[in-house]
Design a protein around this motif. Structure first.
Motif, PDB file in Angstrom:
ATOM      1  N   CYS A  29       4.528  12.524   3.070  1.00  0.00           N
ATOM      2  CA  CYS A  29       5.710  12.562   3.931  1.00  0.00           C
ATOM      3  C   CYS A  29       6.510  11.268   3.821  1.00  0.00           C
ATOM      4  O   CYS A  29       5.956  10.197   3.526  1.00  0.00           O
ATOM      5  CB  CYS A  29       5.304  12.752   5.394  1.00  0.00           C
ATOM      6  N   GLN A  30       7.795  11.374   4.086  1.00  0.00           N
ATOM      7  CA  GLN A  30       8.621  10.198   4.308  1.00  0.00           C
ATOM      8  C   GLN A  30       8.585   9.916   5.804  1.00  0.00           C
ATOM      9  O   GLN A  30       8.964  10.768   6.611  1.00  0.00           O
ATOM     10  CB  GLN A  30      10.056  10.437   3.834  1.00  0.00           C
ATOM     11  N   VAL A  31       8.111   8.720   6.175  1.00  0.00           N
ATOM     12  CA  VAL A  31       7.822   8.416   7.570  1.00  0.00           C
ATOM     13  C   VAL A  31       8.689   7.256   8.049  1.00  0.00           C
ATOM     14  O   VAL A  31       8.727   6.195   7.411  1.00  0.00           O
ATOM     15  CB  VAL A  31       6.329   8.057   7.763  1.00  0.00           C
ATOM     16  N   VAL A  32       9.372   7.469   9.162  1.00  0.00           N
ATOM     17  CA  VAL A  32      10.207   6.441   9.771  1.00  0.00           C
ATOM     18  C   VAL A  32       9.499   5.902  11.005  1.00  0.00           C
ATOM     19  O   VAL A  32       9.029   6.670  11.851  1.00  0.00           O
ATOM     20  CB  VAL A  32      11.578   7.013  10.188  1.00  0.00           C
ATOM     21  N   LEU A  33       9.410   4.581  11.108  1.00  0.00           N
ATOM     22  CA  LEU A  33       8.777   3.929  12.240  1.00  0.00           C
ATOM     23  C   LEU A  33       9.826   3.550  13.277  1.00  0.00           C
ATOM     24  O   LEU A  33      10.780   2.828  12.971  1.00  0.00           O
ATOM     25  CB  LEU A  33       8.037   2.663  11.796  1.00  0.00           C
ATOM     26  N   GLY A  34       9.647   4.018  14.507  1.00  0.00           N
ATOM     27  CA  GLY A  34      10.546   3.637  15.584  1.00  0.00           C
ATOM     28  C   GLY A  34       9.778   2.959  16.699  1.00  0.00           C
ATOM     29  O   GLY A  34       8.677   3.388  17.044  1.00  0.00           O
ATOM     30  N   ASP A  35      10.369   1.904  17.252  1.00  0.00           N
ATOM     31  CA  ASP A  35       9.673   1.185  18.332  1.00  0.00           C
ATOM     32  C   ASP A  35      10.696   0.595  19.286  1.00  0.00           C
ATOM     33  O   ASP A  35      11.841   1.045  19.332  1.00  0.00           O
ATOM     34  CB  ASP A  35       8.747   0.111  17.740  1.00  0.00           C
ATOM     35  N   LEU A  36      10.290  -0.428  20.037  1.00  0.00           N
ATOM     36  CA  LEU A  36      11.161  -1.007  21.052  1.00  0.00           C
ATOM     37  C   LEU A  36      12.483  -1.481  20.469  1.00  0.00           C
ATOM     38  O   LEU A  36      13.541  -1.350  21.086  1.00  0.00           O
ATOM     39  CB  LEU A  36      10.460  -2.180  21.748  1.00  0.00           C
ATOM     40  N   ASP A  37      12.418  -2.054  19.271  1.00  0.00           N
ATOM     41  CA  ASP A  37      13.615  -2.574  18.617  1.00  0.00           C
ATOM     42  C   ASP A  37      13.346  -2.679  17.123  1.00  0.00           C
ATOM     43  O   ASP A  37      12.228  -2.416  16.646  1.00  0.00           O
ATOM     44  CB  ASP A  37      14.012  -3.944  19.197  1.00  0.00           C
ATOM     45  N   ALA A  38      14.357  -3.076  16.375  1.00  0.00           N
ATOM     46  CA  ALA A  38      14.248  -3.147  14.919  1.00  0.00           C
ATOM     47  C   ALA A  38      13.200  -4.173  14.487  1.00  0.00           C
ATOM     48  O   ALA A  38      12.468  -3.945  13.512  1.00  0.00           O
ATOM     49  CB  ALA A  38      15.607  -3.505  14.320  1.00  0.00           C
ATOM     50  N   GLU A  39      13.118  -5.289  15.207  1.00  0.00           N
ATOM     51  CA  GLU A  39      12.175  -6.339  14.830  1.00  0.00           C
ATOM     52  C   GLU A  39      10.730  -5.865  14.973  1.00  0.00           C
ATOM     53  O   GLU A  39       9.881  -6.126  14.106  1.00  0.00           O
ATOM     54  CB  GLU A  39      12.405  -7.593  15.689  1.00  0.00           C
ATOM     55  N   THR A  40      10.437  -5.165  16.057  1.00  0.00           N
ATOM     56  CA  THR A  40       9.082  -4.654  16.266  1.00  0.00           C
ATOM     57  C   THR A  40       8.714  -3.652  15.178  1.00  0.00           C
ATOM     58  O   THR A  40       7.609  -3.682  14.630  1.00  0.00           O
ATOM     59  CB  THR A  40       8.964  -3.989  17.651  1.00  0.00           C
ATOM     60  N   ALA A  41       9.620  -2.762  14.846  1.00  0.00           N
ATOM     61  CA  ALA A  41       9.362  -1.768  13.795  1.00  0.00           C
ATOM     62  C   ALA A  41       9.153  -2.449  12.446  1.00  0.00           C
ATOM     63  O   ALA A  41       8.273  -2.050  11.666  1.00  0.00           O
ATOM     64  CB  ALA A  41      10.507  -0.772  13.724  1.00  0.00           C
ATOM     65  N   ALA A  42       9.945  -3.481  12.153  1.00  0.00           N
ATOM     66  CA  ALA A  42       9.814  -4.193  10.879  1.00  0.00           C
ATOM     67  C   ALA A  42       8.469  -4.921  10.797  1.00  0.00           C
ATOM     68  O   ALA A  42       7.814  -4.918   9.745  1.00  0.00           O
ATOM     69  CB  ALA A  42      10.966  -5.184  10.702  1.00  0.00           C
ATOM     70  N   ARG A  43       8.046  -5.539  11.900  1.00  0.00           N
ATOM     71  CA  ARG A  43       6.740  -6.204  11.909  1.00  0.00           C
ATOM     72  C   ARG A  43       5.622  -5.177  11.705  1.00  0.00           C
ATOM     73  O   ARG A  43       4.633  -5.455  11.011  1.00  0.00           O
ATOM     74  CB  ARG A  43       6.534  -6.954  13.229  1.00  0.00           C
ATOM     75  N   SER A  44       5.767  -4.013  12.303  1.00  0.00           N
ATOM     76  CA  SER A  44       4.752  -2.970  12.129  1.00  0.00           C
ATOM     77  C   SER A  44       4.686  -2.508  10.681  1.00  0.00           C
ATOM     78  O   SER A  44       3.592  -2.265  10.150  1.00  0.00           O
ATOM     79  CB  SER A  44       5.061  -1.782  13.045  1.00  0.00           C
ATOM     80  N   TYR A  45       5.843  -2.377  10.033  1.00  0.00           N
ATOM     81  CA  TYR A  45       5.860  -1.996   8.621  1.00  0.00           C
ATOM     82  C   TYR A  45       5.074  -3.018   7.793  1.00  0.00           C
ATOM     83  O   TYR A  45       4.232  -2.654   6.961  1.00  0.00           O
ATOM     84  CB  TYR A  45       7.293  -1.895   8.117  1.00  0.00           C
ATOM     85  N   ASP A  46       5.328  -4.296   8.027  1.00  0.00           N
ATOM     86  CA  ASP A  46       4.610  -5.342   7.275  1.00  0.00           C
ATOM     87  C   ASP A  46       3.110  -5.280   7.555  1.00  0.00           C
ATOM     88  O   ASP A  46       2.286  -5.383   6.636  1.00  0.00           O
ATOM     89  CB  ASP A  46       5.156  -6.721   7.653  1.00  0.00           C
ATOM     90  N   ARG A  47       2.754  -5.114   8.820  1.00  0.00           N
ATOM     91  CA  ARG A  47       1.333  -5.054   9.174  1.00  0.00           C
ATOM     92  C   ARG A  47       0.643  -3.854   8.528  1.00  0.00           C
ATOM     93  O   ARG A  47      -0.471  -3.977   7.999  1.00  0.00           O
ATOM     94  CB  ARG A  47       1.191  -4.979  10.703  1.00  0.00           C
ATOM     95  N   LEU A  48       1.301  -2.721   8.551  1.00  0.00           N
ATOM     96  CA  LEU A  48       0.678  -1.503   8.027  1.00  0.00           C
ATOM     97  C   LEU A  48       0.523  -1.541   6.513  1.00  0.00           C
ATOM     98  O   LEU A  48      -0.467  -1.040   5.979  1.00  0.00           O
ATOM     99  CB  LEU A  48       1.498  -0.282   8.450  1.00  0.00           C
ATOM    100  N   THR A  49       1.466  -2.119   5.816  1.00  0.00           N
ATOM    101  CA  THR A  49       1.327  -2.216   4.364  1.00  0.00           C
ATOM    102  C   THR A  49       0.261  -3.252   3.984  1.00  0.00           C
ATOM    103  O   THR A  49      -0.509  -3.039   3.053  1.00  0.00           O
ATOM    104  CB  THR A  49       2.669  -2.555   3.703  1.00  0.00           C
TER     105      THR A  49
END
Length: 322
Positions: A29-49
């Motif tokens: 799947c193509q998965v989009v991460l959404g959270d409180l704000d763009a910064e939180t989502a971006a940090r989650s992307y880095d953590r998950l990779t």
């Protein structure tokens, strides 16, 4: 033919949501991460990779999993951006009614009318959460277990309002992701947590009553009936042990603890009618009598192999027993 889910938004990219996102990205799947704000989502992307790379190096994820997850995930600028054009949204925000209700309202307002919406609630009835969803026929419970990448079971909870095709599509998605979905009724705690929390309460009572320490309870559970539960459910275990044995044990428990631990009505009725499990040809489960010995041989082999695996793994770090 079940229409395939290709694009997903995960709202709440913390520990549970992040694990769900990894699994669905690995499923193609193509998965989009959404959270409180763009910064939180971006940090989650880095953590998950980064986490995916560690899992891949340890042999917990398949080869090339990191590249697949890196290509399959993207952080969104906002919740609304994340859900704007996807086939399926899974809500994985904290288990707080007000937070979930607010998030589900925002998802409903921003998503396409045909977007399926699922909640990863652990215990809140789906019919209650549905009040915050526009077009609730597309809404259902999809309860993942922790940690999401490694526990196979996922509960699917669909009240009467849910379109059956919606359930079929999400079940297909979960199977594609290598999970084992189970359709269960919409009641607080569903199946997994109603059982899990009932066990925990009884364990805590034993400690509070001074019958055993927490360490002693864990030692017994993980090396006795909990050991069996790694391979079989409670009804299969009971049918193999003998329902008459269970019924007699309940008599002793009831004598000490009262009706709280009396034999379940269904158990007493089965024993009364001579249905004692596999030794009498039937119990709770429809087990083929011709396969009785094969089943018991499989059980014994599985227990022996699990014992060897546990010996190989050793005691879990930080715990004195396991």
């Amino acid at each position: 033919m079940v229409s395939t889910v290709q694009t997903v938004a995960v709202i709440g990219s913390g520990y549970m949501g992040g694990g769900i996102a990894q699994v669905l990205a690995l499923a193609g799947c193509q998965v989009v991460l959404g959270d409180l704000d763009a910064e939180t989502a971006a940090r989650s992307y880095d953590r998950l990779t980064e986490q995916a790379a560690a899992f891949e190096a340890a042999g917990l994820f398949p080869a090339d999993a990191t590249d697949t997850i890196r290509a399959g995930l993207r952080p969104a600028a906002s919740l609304e951006d994340a859900v704007a054009d996807v086939d399926y949204v899974t809500e994985a925000v904290p288990e707080v009614r007000a937070i979930k209700a607010d998030v589900l309202r925002r998802i409903s307002a921003a998503a396409r009318a045909d977007t399926i919406i699922g909640s990863n609630t652990s215990a809140i009835p789906i019919s209650e959460l549905a009040r915050s969803v526009t077009l609730p026929a597309r809404f259902l419970g999809v309860h993942w277990m922790n940690p999401a990448p490694f526990i196979p079971g996922v509960e699917l909870i669909a009240p009467e309002h849910t379109d059956p095709e919606v359930v079929d599509r999400i079940e297909h998605l979960l199977r594609r992701a290598g999970k084992v979905p189970a359709r269960v009724s919409d009641s607080p705690g569903f199946v997994a947590n109603r059982l899990q929390f009932a066990l925990f309460k009884e364990a805590a009572l034993m400690v509070e009553e001074g019958l055993a320490t927490a360490e002693q309870v864990d030692l017994v559970v993980s090396n006795a009936f909990g050991f069996r539960l790694a391979l079989f459910g409670p009804f299969a275990i009971a049918d193999m042990a003998g329902l008459d044995v269970y019924n007699s044990s309940y008599e002793s428990l009831q004598a000490e603890y009262g009706d709280r631990l009396a034999a379940p009505r269904s158990l007493a009725e089965l024993v009364e009618s001579g249905h004692l499990g596999i030794k009498s040809g039937g119990g709770y489960l429809a087990i083929d009598p011709a396969q009785q010995q094969e089943l018991l041989a499989h059980r014994d082999s599985a227990y022996a192999r699990l014992s060897r695996l546990r010996a190989e793994l050793g005691t879990a770090p930080g715990l004195s027993v396991s």
